[in-house]
Design an enzyme around this catalytic site. Structure first.
Site, PDB file in Angstrom:
ATOM      1  N   ASP A 100      -8.339 -16.396 -49.088  1.00 48.98           N
ATOM      2  CA  ASP A 100      -7.697 -15.119 -49.267  1.00 48.98           C
ATOM      3  C   ASP A 100      -6.820 -15.820 -49.488  1.00 48.98           C
ATOM      4  OD1 ASP A 100      -6.879 -11.615 -48.750  1.00 48.98           O
ATOM      5  OD2 ASP A 100      -6.506 -12.866 -47.077  1.00 48.98           O
ATOM      6  N   TYR A 101      -5.261 -14.542 -49.703  1.00 47.70           N
ATOM      7  CA  TYR A 101      -4.237 -15.058 -49.933  1.00 47.70           C
ATOM      8  C   TYR A 101      -2.760 -14.317 -48.826  1.00 47.70           C
ATOM      9  CZ  TYR A 101       0.317 -15.827 -52.193  1.00 47.70           C
ATOM     10  OH  TYR A 101       1.786 -16.339 -52.542  1.00 47.70           O
ATOM     11  N   ARG A 137      -2.364  10.450   4.086  1.00 48.91           N
ATOM     12  CA  ARG A 137      -1.103   9.520   3.924  1.00 48.91           C
ATOM     13  C   ARG A 137      -0.391  10.477   4.905  1.00 48.91           C
ATOM     14  NH1 ARG A 137      -0.933   8.830  -2.616  1.00 48.91           N
ATOM     15  NH2 ARG A 137      -3.350   8.213  -2.197  1.00 48.91           N
ATOM     16  N   TYR A 163       0.687  -1.317   0.112  1.00 47.53           N
ATOM     17  CA  TYR A 163      -0.290  -0.159   0.154  1.00 47.53           C
ATOM     18  C   TYR A 163       1.041   1.448   0.298  1.00 47.53           C
ATOM     19  CZ  TYR A 163      -3.850   3.798   1.670  1.00 47.53           C
ATOM     20  OH  TYR A 163      -4.089   4.622   1.228  1.00 47.53           O
ATOM     21  N   ARG A 177      -7.629  16.579  -1.032  1.00 51.03           N
ATOM     22  CA  ARG A 177      -6.572  16.230   0.054  1.00 51.03           C
ATOM     23  C   ARG A 177      -5.284  16.892   0.045  1.00 51.03           C
ATOM     24  NH1 ARG A 177      -4.958  11.456  -1.871  1.00 51.03           N
ATOM     25  NH2 ARG A 177      -6.047  11.696  -3.306  1.00 51.03           N
ATOM     26  N   VAL A 222     -14.643  17.524  -6.368  1.00 52.22           N
ATOM     27  CA  VAL A 222     -14.962  18.106  -6.403  1.00 52.22           C
ATOM     28  C   VAL A 222     -15.248  18.858  -7.099  1.00 52.22           C
ATOM     29  CG1 VAL A 222     -13.932  20.127  -4.733  1.00 52.22           C
ATOM     30  CG2 VAL A 222     -13.355  17.806  -4.149  1.00 52.22           C
ATOM     31  N   ALA A 223     -14.818  19.309  -8.690  1.00 49.49           N
ATOM     32  CA  ALA A 223     -15.238  20.747  -8.980  1.00 49.49           C
ATOM     33  C   ALA A 223     -16.674  20.695 -10.027  1.00 49.49           C
ATOM     34  CB  ALA A 223     -14.137  20.477 -10.896  1.00 49.49           C
ATOM     35  N   LYS A 224     -17.216  18.634  -9.803  1.00 51.82           N
ATOM     36  CA  LYS A 224     -18.787  19.054  -9.889  1.00 51.82           C
ATOM     37  C   LYS A 224     -19.205  19.021  -9.100  1.00 51.82           C
ATOM     38  CE  LYS A 224     -16.905  15.494 -13.356  1.00 51.82           C
ATOM     39  NZ  LYS A 224     -17.663  13.702 -14.200  1.00 51.82           N
TER      40      LYS A 224
HETATM   41  C1  GDG Z   1      -9.145   9.436  -6.728  1.00 46.14           C
HETATM   42  C2  GDG Z   1      -9.178  10.604  -7.606  1.00 46.14           C
HETATM   43  C3  GDG Z   1     -10.845  11.134  -9.463  1.00 46.14           C
HETATM   44  C4  GDG Z   1     -12.693  16.371   0.877  1.00 46.14           C
HETATM   45  N1  GDG Z   1     -12.346  17.125   1.435  1.00 46.14           N
HETATM   46  C5  GDG Z   1     -13.772  16.344   2.367  1.00 46.14           C
HETATM   47  C6  GDG Z   1     -14.432  15.580   1.627  1.00 46.14           C
HETATM   48  N2  GDG Z   1     -13.451  15.370   0.753  1.00 46.14           N
HETATM   49  C7  GDG Z   1     -14.577  14.242  -0.629  1.00 46.14           C
HETATM   50  C8  GDG Z   1     -15.138  15.201  -1.955  1.00 46.14           C
HETATM   51  C9  GDG Z   1     -14.680  14.670  -2.894  1.00 46.14           C
HETATM   52  C10 GDG Z   1     -13.284  13.214  -2.617  1.00 46.14           C
HETATM   53  O1  GDG Z   1     -13.300  14.129  -1.336  1.00 46.14           O
HETATM   54  C11 GDG Z   1     -11.850  13.543  -3.074  1.00 46.14           C
HETATM   55  O2  GDG Z   1     -12.025  13.279  -4.385  1.00 46.14           O
HETATM   56  P1  GDG Z   1     -11.742  13.746  -5.870  1.00 46.14           P
HETATM   57  O3  GDG Z   1     -12.209  13.593  -7.229  1.00 46.14           O
HETATM   58  O4  GDG Z   1     -11.108  15.630  -5.948  1.00 46.14           O
HETATM   59  O5  GDG Z   1     -10.177  12.404  -5.274  1.00 46.14           O
HETATM   60  P2  GDG Z   1      -9.258  12.007  -4.420  1.00 46.14           P
HETATM   61  O6  GDG Z   1     -10.001  11.592  -3.787  1.00 46.14           O
HETATM   62  O7  GDG Z   1      -7.622  11.978  -4.985  1.00 46.14           O
HETATM   63  O8  GDG Z   1      -9.845  10.821  -5.718  1.00 46.14           O
HETATM   64  C12 GDG Z   1      -9.667  11.780  -8.511  1.00 46.14           C
HETATM   65  C13 GDG Z   1     -11.201   9.884  -8.458  1.00 46.14           C
HETATM   66  O9  GDG Z   1     -10.686   9.058  -7.673  1.00 46.14           O
HETATM   67  C14 GDG Z   1     -12.683   9.137  -8.447  1.00 46.14           C
HETATM   68  O10 GDG Z   1     -12.399   8.649  -9.318  1.00 46.14           O
HETATM   69  O11 GDG Z   1     -11.517  11.393  -9.327  1.00 46.14           O
HETATM   70  O12 GDG Z   1      -8.534  11.843  -9.627  1.00 46.14           O
HETATM   71  O13 GDG Z   1      -7.297  11.121  -7.559  1.00 46.14           O
HETATM   72  O14 GDG Z   1     -16.201  13.906  -2.985  1.00 46.14           O
HETATM   73  O15 GDG Z   1     -16.109  15.844  -1.658  1.00 46.14           O
HETATM   74  N3  GDG Z   1     -15.464  15.435   2.244  1.00 46.14           N
HETATM   75  C15 GDG Z   1     -15.528  15.341   3.443  1.00 46.14           C
HETATM   76  N4  GDG Z   1     -15.269  15.760   3.879  1.00 46.14           N
HETATM   77  C16 GDG Z   1     -14.284  16.822   3.294  1.00 46.14           C
HETATM   78  O16 GDG Z   1     -13.804  17.112   4.480  1.00 46.14           O
HETATM   79  N5  GDG Z   1     -17.080  15.004   3.761  1.00 46.14           N
END
Ligand code: GDG
Length: 752
Positions: A505-506, A321, A89, A283, A387-389
């Site tokens: 076919d050849y 981590r 891990y 993160r 997060v963007a979405k």
């Molecule tokens: C991997 C890929 C890909 C964050 N802080 C808090 C909290 N969060 C939630 C967010 C979001 C999630 O954690 C983070 O998702 P991300 O997509 O931004 O990033 P990774 O964790 O690195 O995920 C990434 C994803 O897998 C899915 O395939 O998009 O690229 O690296 O949902 O809301 N949630 C709460 N408290 C927080 O303080 N409750």
């Protein structure tokens, strides 16, 4: 009943051990939500690690309790020791794959201890999963921790339907090739029937790495390796759009809870109502571009001093981590940078950055999203970035601006965001300025479009799309039976028939494949074989090829057979003259020639072959990926012209051929079949152009594909040697073949 087994590094549960008591609660998150329509349901299972070392689970009775509790919820826990967690891990997954796949090769610590731990734990997962699988079950493996698992499962149980989804980016070949165990990783992944990536770039990078590192066939997004087909597809992961929308609405209507973030924000805005918030949430990871973001914000304040006391960056960095030195160092850098920027720009009433290093409850997260005018999301690499979405979906008043890094997978979907290069702090600063000054109507236009995009591809749809496609792919997907194994029944059919049509076919079917096509004149053995088959008065034998008529005539004019040249443009009955089967004009040739010439100039050793009704661009002599890439580009360019010019593009074996749309082997064969009432039809071919022929044949015909590519044919043979052997079997009668087969098992194995 068929079931679905989800496999991820972690089970979606949070485990706590206090005073010799175990409690665990379901963790929330995108993946859990997305898969909630799949698990828990219909005896479907979820396999994964519980997140703590086995040694920390005290006493065997406690472990039994835990198992009971977990299994009741259809979770199958994998127990890992501290050493396994360290090597598999923290080591291989997070100290090698994570940095390398996010383009930080300098952080990757390649070593064999990590690699052997990774293999061992993937095997552990495989053993445990196989205890629960039945034939034809579906297994959906998630993410970079388990890339060897698919092939391990497939070897043990070939009927499993295995899918894999990579949540992080797949890097370009130049980066991926640095991985010492690159071949093993690809072989592991090619145990799947379906691999999913967030974007088409990751998909293409993966296909390119496979094409360079493994001897395989690639047809579009399908990879055929060692007789097994893997489909490589794009599935951009979504979020639970409703959940974010509903919570944002709810917070508008509900009373503010004391001590919540929302209450604190309200208090703050009472005193500083002019301050607008910019949010950033991730993160604490070097891939998220936190340092770049801070530097850009510093630059923004320096260059737009009138925004001092007018904006505040709310930066939530979630601990991640934390025991890894790399992350500790990053934390130190960020702490210092935040301190420096705050001390540089702060006033008595105001500090520019509010920095939180912790995780927040879901409700607080939504409060941050809803109170912020701008979301500043600047990863230097990110598989998707949810997060963007989430920010966009939480904007229930349809305002707010998203600034998003072009390096995040989400930027491919959220085109109405300000897309920035995270390495360019001036660009980020400009985007910030534009975002803060954007009129509300413009904000609403952009946010609405993005909300529709996100709603239309929510996480449930994502999971359903993946599983539907996976279940549509047969698990033993290239298992057409060998024509040799079925030779008995085929010979019986042959011997009973009075009017037989044999279509061969050849290149690639009767002779092997060579860089120089001139070298492929028929050898004596082949000529003898064709003569024997054609000598039987019940047989009408045709060679049906893409070659020029002059070429076929020079080699075969003396034999009692029919010849079909240029994919069906010309036909020559035995001892007769050539007849054109196509009366159109090839006006298109000049235009296409120009395009193909631009590629022969760019790609050394590629060449154009002109036939009467065909233009062919050959790249059989071009080494490596360059030719494949050129061919891909040519096909793409030609696709747009096919309608206007009435042409078609045949993507053959190291050749792109362009012909008039109506010319193909299928049409030629249809005409032949009209001539007689054939009671036995055999067609053998290796190329995509032969598929036209297979598709035209009646259901009782014997069609045979040479090689491993996907085909409409009924049977398969491995190569031209097997084809010749099979044709001997037809011409010489079963007894003779039996004698050859009985030479000994060794030889038999080699042939079959
Ligand atoms: C991997 C890929 C890909 C964050 N802080 C808090 C909290 N969060 C939630 C967010 C979001 C999630 O954690 C983070 O998702 P991300 O997509 O931004 O990033 P990774 O964790 O690195 O995920 C990434 C994803 O897998 C899915 O395939 O998009 O690229 O690296 O949902 O809301 N949630 C709460 N408290 C927080 O303080 N409750």
């Amino acid at each position: 009943m068929k079931k679905i087994i989800i496999v991820s590094n972690r089970l979606p549960v949070e485990l706590k051990i206090e005073n010799d008591k175990i409690t665990f609660k379901q963790s929330v998150g995108g993946l859990t939500t997305g898969l909630s329509s799949v698990h828990p349901k219909d005896h479907n299972l979820w396999v994964g690690w519980l997140g703590i070392p086995e040694q920390e689970i005290p006493g065997s009775s406690l472990k039994d309790d835990l198992m009971d509790e977990v299994i009741r919820k259809d979770y199958i826990p994998i127990f890992l020791t501290e050493e396994e967690i360290d090597s598999y891990y923290y080591g291989y997954s997070n100290d090698i794959i994570w940095p390398l796949f996010h383009y930080f090769p300098e952080y990757a610590k390649f070593n064999s201890y990590y690699w052997s731990g990774y293999k061992k734990v993937n095997e552990k997962f495989a053993r445990e999963i196989l205890n629960y699988t039945d034939e034809n079950d579906t297994v959906w493996v998630h993410d970079y921790h388990l890339m060897l698992l698919p092939a391990m499962l497939k070897t043990q149980q070939s009927h499993l339907n295995i899918g894999f989804f990579l949540h992080i980016p797949f890097p370009t070949y130049e980066v991926f090739r640095m991985l010492p165990s690159r071949v093993e990783i690809l072989k592991g992944l090619l145990g799947t029937n379906l691999i999913g990536f967030h974007t088409s770039e990751y998909q293409q990078y993966f296909i390119e790495s496979v094409s360079r590192l493994l001897p395989c066939e690639i047809h579009g997004n399908e990879i055929i390796y060692e007789g097994h087909k893997t489909v490589v597809e794009v599935f951009p992961m979504g979020i639970d759009a409703d959940e974010f929308e509903n919570e944002a609405h709810l917070q508008k209507e509900q009373e503010i809870k004391p001590q919540s973030i929302k209450a604190e924000i309200k208090e703050y805005t009472k005193h500083s109502p002019q301050v607008r918030f910019i949010i950033s949430i991730d993160r604490l990871d070097y891939s998220k571009g936190i340092v770049n973001r801070l530097e850009a914000f510093d630059y923004f304040l320096e260059n737009n001093p009138h925004y001092k006391e007018q904006v505040k960056l709310l930066m939530l960095a979630v601990p991640s981590r934390t025991c890894v030195p790399q992350y500790q160092l990053l934390k130190k850098d960020i702490d210092e940078l935040v301190g420096r920027i705050n001390s540089k720009h702060a006033t008595v009433r105001w500090t520019p950055i509010l920095y939180l290093f912790r995780s927040l409850p879901f409700e607080d997260l939504i409060s941050l999203y809803t109170c912020s005018d701008v979301a500043l999301i600047t990863p230097v690499r990110d598989g998707m970035n949810l997060v963007a979405k989430e920010y966009v979906m939480s904007r229930s008043d349809q305002d707010g601006v998203l600034i998003l890094s072009e390096m995040a997978g989400a930027s491919k979907e959220l085109k109405e965001a300000f897309i920035i290069n995270p390495m360019n702090y001036r660009e980020i600063s400009n985007a910030l300025l534009q975002a803060l000054e954007m009129p509300k109507e413009d904000q609403a236009k952009r946010i609405k479009i993005m909300q529709d995009t996100i709603r239309n591809n929510n996480v449930k749809k994502w999971a359903t799309n993946f599983l539907t496609q996976l279940e549509g792919i047969p698990s033993n997907n290239l298992q057409q039976e060998s024509a040799l194994k079925n030779r008995k029944s085929i010979i019986e059919h042959y011997e009973k028939a009075e009017k037989r049509l044999i279509l061969l076919d050849y290149d690639g079917t009767l002779v092997g494949f060579q860089d120089n096509p001139e070298m492929l004149a028929p050898d004596k053995e082949l000529t003898k074989l064709i003569r024997t088959l054609a000598g039987n008065s019940k047989n009408d034998l045709y060679l049906i090829s893409g070659r020029k008529k002059e070429n076929l005539e020079a080699w075969f004019a003396d034999l009692p057979i029919g010849l079909i040249a240029e994919h069906g443009s010309f036909i020559r009955q035995s001892n007769k003259d050539w007849k054109s089967e196509f009366y159109g004009k090839s006006h298109w040739k000049k235009k296409i020639q120009k395009l193909l010439e631009s590629y022969t100039e760019k790609i050394p050793d590629s060449f154009i072959e002109e036939k009467t009704h065909v233009l062919a661009w050959h790249y059989r002599k071009v080494p490596g990926e360059i030719g494949v890439r050129g061919a891909r580009e040519i096909v793409q360019m030609l696709r747009t012209r096919t309608m206007d010019l009435g042409i078609q593009v045949l993507n053959g074996n190291k050749v792109i051929e362009v012909t008039a749309a109506s010319i193909n082997k299928g049409n030629a064969v249809r005409n032949l079949m009209r001539q007689k009432d054939y009671d036995f039809i055999l067609a053998i071919g290796d190329d995509t152009t032969d598929e036209f022929m297979f598709r035209q044949l009646p259901s009782q015909a014997i069609s045979i594909k040479v090689g491993t590519a996907e085909s409409a044919a009924k049977y398969r043979l491995k190569d031209f040697k097997q084809v010749r052997f099979f044709l001997y079997a037809l011409s010489e009668k079963e007894t003779i073949v039996k004698r050859i087969f009985d030479i000994g098992n060794e030889n038999k194995k080699q042939i079959i």
